[in-house]
Design a protein around this motif. Structure first.
Motif, PDB file in Angstrom:
ATOM      1  N   THR A  88       0.828  -1.206   0.000  1.00  0.00           N
ATOM      2  CA  THR A  88       0.000   0.000   0.000  1.00  0.00           C
ATOM      3  C   THR A  88       0.866   1.261   0.000  1.00  0.00           C
ATOM      4  OG1 THR A  88      -1.728  -1.162   1.230  1.00  0.00           O
ATOM      5  CG2 THR A  88      -1.821   1.250   1.196  1.00  0.00           C
ATOM      6  N   GLY A  89       0.649   2.125  -0.993  1.00  0.00           N
ATOM      7  CA  GLY A  89       1.375   3.384  -1.081  1.00  0.00           C
ATOM      8  C   GLY A  89       2.782   3.268  -1.625  1.00  0.00           C
ATOM      9  N   MET A  90       3.208   2.062  -2.014  1.00  0.00           N
ATOM     10  CA  MET A  90       4.576   1.869  -2.490  1.00  0.00           C
ATOM     11  C   MET A  90       4.707   2.167  -3.980  1.00  0.00           C
ATOM     12  SD  MET A  90       6.241  -1.558  -0.832  1.00  0.00           S
ATOM     13  CE  MET A  90       6.654  -1.691   0.902  1.00  0.00           C
ATOM     14  N   THR A  91       5.826   2.765  -4.346  1.00  0.00           N
ATOM     15  CA  THR A  91       6.209   2.816  -5.753  1.00  0.00           C
ATOM     16  C   THR A  91       6.906   1.503  -6.091  1.00  0.00           C
ATOM     17  OG1 THR A  91       8.395   3.756  -5.334  1.00  0.00           O
ATOM     18  CG2 THR A  91       6.554   5.307  -5.599  1.00  0.00           C
ATOM     19  N   LEU A  92       7.132   1.287  -7.377  1.00  0.00           N
ATOM     20  CA  LEU A  92       7.839   0.069  -7.775  1.00  0.00           C
ATOM     21  C   LEU A  92       9.240   0.042  -7.176  1.00  0.00           C
ATOM     22  CD1 LEU A  92       7.966  -2.531  -9.384  1.00  0.00           C
ATOM     23  CD2 LEU A  92       8.639  -1.192 -11.393  1.00  0.00           C
ATOM     24  N   MET A  93       9.896   1.200  -7.107  1.00  0.00           N
ATOM     25  CA  MET A  93      11.236   1.246  -6.514  1.00  0.00           C
ATOM     26  C   MET A  93      11.189   0.872  -5.031  1.00  0.00           C
ATOM     27  SD  MET A  93      14.037   4.347  -6.388  1.00  0.00           S
ATOM     28  CE  MET A  93      14.567   4.054  -8.074  1.00  0.00           C
ATOM     29  N   ASP A  94      10.170   1.382  -4.311  1.00  0.00           N
ATOM     30  CA  ASP A  94      10.023   1.015  -2.898  1.00  0.00           C
ATOM     31  C   ASP A  94       9.889  -0.498  -2.749  1.00  0.00           C
ATOM     32  OD1 ASP A  94      10.034   3.704  -2.186  1.00  0.00           O
ATOM     33  OD2 ASP A  94       7.845   3.870  -2.275  1.00  0.00           O
ATOM     34  N   LEU A  95       9.054  -1.098  -3.607  1.00  0.00           N
ATOM     35  CA  LEU A  95       8.823  -2.534  -3.512  1.00  0.00           C
ATOM     36  C   LEU A  95      10.084  -3.316  -3.858  1.00  0.00           C
ATOM     37  CD1 LEU A  95       6.950  -4.900  -3.029  1.00  0.00           C
ATOM     38  CD2 LEU A  95       6.161  -4.702  -5.403  1.00  0.00           C
ATOM     39  N   GLN A  96      10.820  -2.863  -4.861  1.00  0.00           N
ATOM     40  CA  GLN A  96      12.070  -3.544  -5.217  1.00  0.00           C
ATOM     41  C   GLN A  96      13.041  -3.555  -4.040  1.00  0.00           C
ATOM     42  OE1 GLN A  96      12.746  -1.048  -8.671  1.00  0.00           O
ATOM     43  NE2 GLN A  96      12.556  -2.805 -10.054  1.00  0.00           N
ATOM     44  N   GLU A  97      13.142  -2.422  -3.348  1.00  0.00           N
ATOM     45  CA  GLU A  97      14.031  -2.359  -2.184  1.00  0.00           C
ATOM     46  C   GLU A  97      13.531  -3.264  -1.066  1.00  0.00           C
ATOM     47  OE1 GLU A  97      14.138   1.756  -1.217  1.00  0.00           O
ATOM     48  OE2 GLU A  97      15.501   2.296  -2.874  1.00  0.00           O
ATOM     49  N   SER A  98      12.199  -3.301  -0.860  1.00  0.00           N
ATOM     50  CA  SER A  98      11.630  -4.141   0.190  1.00  0.00           C
ATOM     51  C   SER A  98      11.845  -5.620  -0.112  1.00  0.00           C
ATOM     52  CB  SER A  98      10.134  -3.836   0.334  1.00  0.00           C
ATOM     53  OG  SER A  98       9.546  -4.640   1.327  1.00  0.00           O
ATOM     54  N   ILE A  99      11.677  -6.005  -1.386  1.00  0.00           N
ATOM     55  CA  ILE A  99      11.896  -7.401  -1.780  1.00  0.00           C
ATOM     56  C   ILE A  99      13.355  -7.794  -1.542  1.00  0.00           C
ATOM     57  CG2 ILE A  99      12.034  -8.947  -3.783  1.00  0.00           C
ATOM     58  CD1 ILE A  99       9.531  -7.536  -4.867  1.00  0.00           C
ATOM     59  N   GLY A 100      14.271  -6.935  -1.966  1.00  0.00           N
ATOM     60  CA  GLY A 100      15.689  -7.229  -1.775  1.00  0.00           C
ATOM     61  C   GLY A 100      16.051  -7.403  -0.309  1.00  0.00           C
ATOM     62  N   TYR A 101      15.518  -6.514   0.541  1.00  0.00           N
ATOM     63  CA  TYR A 101      15.808  -6.595   1.983  1.00  0.00           C
ATOM     64  C   TYR A 101      15.229  -7.869   2.584  1.00  0.00           C
ATOM     65  CZ  TYR A 101      15.701  -5.483   6.951  1.00  0.00           C
ATOM     66  OH  TYR A 101      15.853  -5.541   8.318  1.00  0.00           O
ATOM     67  N   SER A 102      13.966  -8.205   2.216  1.00  0.00           N
ATOM     68  CA  SER A 102      13.319  -9.393   2.784  1.00  0.00           C
ATOM     69  C   SER A 102      14.062 -10.665   2.404  1.00  0.00           C
ATOM     70  CB  SER A 102      11.867  -9.479   2.298  1.00  0.00           C
ATOM     71  OG  SER A 102      11.106  -8.393   2.775  1.00  0.00           O
ATOM     72  N   ILE A 103      14.482 -10.761   1.147  1.00  0.00           N
ATOM     73  CA  ILE A 103      15.156 -11.984   0.692  1.00  0.00           C
ATOM     74  C   ILE A 103      16.546 -12.095   1.305  1.00  0.00           C
ATOM     75  CG2 ILE A 103      16.142 -13.108  -1.351  1.00  0.00           C
ATOM     76  CD1 ILE A 103      13.674 -12.181  -2.886  1.00  0.00           C
ATOM     77  N   ARG A 104      17.248 -10.983   1.421  1.00  0.00           N
ATOM     78  CA  ARG A 104      18.559 -11.033   2.075  1.00  0.00           C
ATOM     79  C   ARG A 104      18.425 -11.437   3.542  1.00  0.00           C
ATOM     80  NH1 ARG A 104      19.327  -6.341  -0.961  1.00  0.00           N
ATOM     81  NH2 ARG A 104      18.861  -5.036   0.865  1.00  0.00           N
ATOM     82  N   SER A 105      17.352 -10.950   4.187  1.00  0.00           N
ATOM     83  CA  SER A 105      17.146 -11.274   5.599  1.00  0.00           C
ATOM     84  C   SER A 105      16.729 -12.722   5.785  1.00  0.00           C
ATOM     85  CB  SER A 105      16.072 -10.354   6.197  1.00  0.00           C
ATOM     86  OG  SER A 105      16.458  -9.001   6.101  1.00  0.00           O
ATOM     87  N   GLY A 106      15.900 -13.247   4.871  1.00  0.00           N
ATOM     88  CA  GLY A 106      15.361 -14.589   5.051  1.00  0.00           C
ATOM     89  C   GLY A 106      16.204 -15.695   4.468  1.00  0.00           C
ATOM     90  N   TYR A 107      16.964 -15.389   3.412  1.00  0.00           N
ATOM     91  CA  TYR A 107      17.723 -16.437   2.730  1.00  0.00           C
ATOM     92  C   TYR A 107      19.223 -16.152   2.709  1.00  0.00           C
ATOM     93  CZ  TYR A 107      13.228 -18.189   1.100  1.00  0.00           C
ATOM     94  OH  TYR A 107      11.954 -18.699   1.042  1.00  0.00           O
ATOM     95  N   GLY A 108      19.690 -15.370   3.643  1.00  0.00           N
ATOM     96  CA  GLY A 108      21.117 -15.092   3.693  1.00  0.00           C
ATOM     97  C   GLY A 108      21.494 -13.999   2.707  1.00  0.00           C
ATOM     98  N   ARG A 109      22.752 -13.915   2.374  1.00  0.00           N
ATOM     99  CA  ARG A 109      23.261 -12.833   1.523  1.00  0.00           C
ATOM    100  C   ARG A 109      22.990 -13.148   0.050  1.00  0.00           C
ATOM    101  NH1 ARG A 109      26.539  -9.447   4.217  1.00  0.00           N
ATOM    102  NH2 ARG A 109      27.613  -8.823   2.298  1.00  0.00           N
ATOM    103  N   LEU A 110      21.710 -13.282  -0.274  1.00  0.00           N
ATOM    104  CA  LEU A 110      21.305 -13.610  -1.635  1.00  0.00           C
ATOM    105  C   LEU A 110      20.891 -12.324  -2.356  1.00  0.00           C
ATOM    106  CD1 LEU A 110      20.736 -15.870  -3.691  1.00  0.00           C
ATOM    107  CD2 LEU A 110      18.417 -16.008  -2.759  1.00  0.00           C
ATOM    108  N   SER A 111      21.545 -12.021  -3.471  1.00  0.00           N
ATOM    109  CA  SER A 111      21.254 -10.797  -4.227  1.00  0.00           C
ATOM    110  C   SER A 111      20.292 -11.125  -5.365  1.00  0.00           C
ATOM    111  CB  SER A 111      22.552 -10.205  -4.788  1.00  0.00           C
ATOM    112  OG  SER A 111      22.275  -9.057  -5.551  1.00  0.00           O
ATOM    113  N   VAL A 112      19.171 -10.413  -5.428  1.00  0.00           N
ATOM    114  CA  VAL A 112      18.170 -10.666  -6.459  1.00  0.00           C
ATOM    115  C   VAL A 112      17.844  -9.361  -7.185  1.00  0.00           C
ATOM    116  CG1 VAL A 112      17.150 -12.563  -5.154  1.00  0.00           C
ATOM    117  CG2 VAL A 112      16.216 -10.244  -4.914  1.00  0.00           C
TER     118      VAL A 112
END
Length: 389
Positions: A88-112
């Motif tokens: 809600t209220g996110m731009t695509l750039m906001d979501l891209q940053e959120s996805i990157g942070y979530s995956i790095r936090s949950g699956y280790g130092r994985l860059s997507v």
């Protein structure tokens, strides 16, 4: 449960743009059409995520794979094995940053990498000075000018510098489409957002450009434009489509009402620096070269006709296909190359560079009532036919 689509895709996929005018789908690269800081993600959008080395939550991950995940109707993006992301209220750039942070936090130092795969459709109300006011269907990649085209385009009296967007949060934003059309500034031709509505106001004042204009054949060589303060004749002609190859450059003028009289102000349409500033209700006249006579109004084919010395108005009207059924044949008018006007009839000899104007016959009040009564009778007969069956 969220359905994830796995694909072999060595490069980032293209975003899908739904073109509402042609109702067809065209794949384009997202970065070629919009800025990720501009696009607001929302329910129904589909997001791609590219995992170098394989998707960690797939049964048998490939070397390089991409997953496509939908944003739910509740505005939640679910990445398997991770906490849901509220977009809600996110731009695509906001979501891209959120996805990157979530995956790095949950699956280790994985860059997507991630981006928009498909933009969802939604409805936007469009009111005011458009040909087909109502609710139109667009998507998040539709720009304001495209949305107005879906609504049939703006009317001749529309204000393109004063288009109101009311956002889902209730904020009012005014867009100047003229600024985009003349200068190409995308901030005045924004992407459409869910929950927004559009209203096109009437122009406060109008000007007219007529004569040898490029691309104005379909409008009878006359273009009605919104008056813009401090705009020059040169700039207005650019908005009107520019000059035709058949323009008589040395005879261009502005017809202006001064102290209850009509004055012709000559100007050079090719010189931007010395171009005169326009007033509301000005009429820019671009005569055709004296090789042509322009025939406009109620004729079958409004168009320039090759000049023939000594020929009268009837000859040129015939060359333009003759009168239409709505023509007022007794009210012909000649506009001479210097901007002056003369009453005429079919026998009037037309001088070089002139315009023959055929007006429309006035509709009598009884004709309007007859049209209305005929329509009402048709509706009544149709209803009776339905109920009798």
């Amino acid at each position: 449960m969220v359905a994830a689509v796995l694909m072999q895709m060595p490069e980032a996929p293209a975003a899908e743009l739904l073109l509402p005018v042609e109702e067809e789908r065209v794949l384009i690269t997202a970065s070629d059409y919009f800025d990720s800081e501009e696009y607001l993600v929302g329910p129904g959008d589909q997001i791609w995520i590219n995992f170098p080395g394989g998707v960690p939550f797939a049964g048998e991950p490939e070397a390089v794979a991409t997953v496509v995940l939908p944003i739910g109707l509740d505005g939640i993006l679910v990445i398997p094995g991770l906490s849901p992301v509220d977009v809600t209220g996110m731009t695509l750039m906001d979501l891209q940053e959120s996805i990157g942070y979530s995956i790095r936090s949950g699956y280790g130092r994985l860059s997507v990498s991630s981006g928009l795969y498909r933009s969802a459709r939604f409805e936007v109300p469009v009111t005011g000075q458009v040909a087909l006011p109502g609710i139109i269907t667009v998507n998040g990649l539709t720009r304001l000018t495209e949305a107005l085209d879906v609504a049939g385009g703006t009317t001749a009296t529309a204000s393109l510098s004063n288009i109101l967007e009311v956002t889902a949060s209730g904020d009012s934003v005014v867009h100047n489409i003229n600024d985009f059309l003349v200068r190409g500034r995308l901030e005045n031709n924004p992407l459409m957002h869910r929950g927004s509505s559009i209203h096109v106001y009437s122009a406060d004042a109008l000007i007219i450009a007529e004569g040898a204009l490029s691309g104005a054949e379909s409008t009878g060589y006359r273009v009605v434009l919104e008056y813009i303060e401090e705009e020059t004749a040169f700039a207005a002609l650019q908005r009107a489509g520019g000059l035709s190859e058949r323009a008589g450059i040395g005879e261009c003028h502005i017809m202006r009402t001064c102290h209850d009289s009509l004055e012709a102000i000559p100007f050079d349409p090719l010189l931007a620096e010395s171009s005169p500033v326009l007033y509301g209700s000005d009429r820019i006249v671009i005569p055709f070269t004296q090789e042509f006579i322009n025939v406009i109004g109620q004729v079958e084919y409004p168009q320039p006709v090759s000049y023939a010395p000594g020929m009268n108005a009837g000859y040129y009207i015939g060359a333009a296909g003759g009168f239409t059924a709505a023509a007022r044949q007794g009210g012909l008018k000649l506009v001479l190359s210097d901007g002056t006007e003369e009453e005429a009839d079919l026998t009037k000899v037309v001088p070089p560079g002139a315009t023959v104007v055929v007006p429309r016959v006035a509709v009598q009040f009884w004709q309007e009532y007859l049209t209305i009564l005929t329509g009402v009778a048709t509706v009544i007969i149709s209803y009776q036919s339905v109920f009798n069956n």
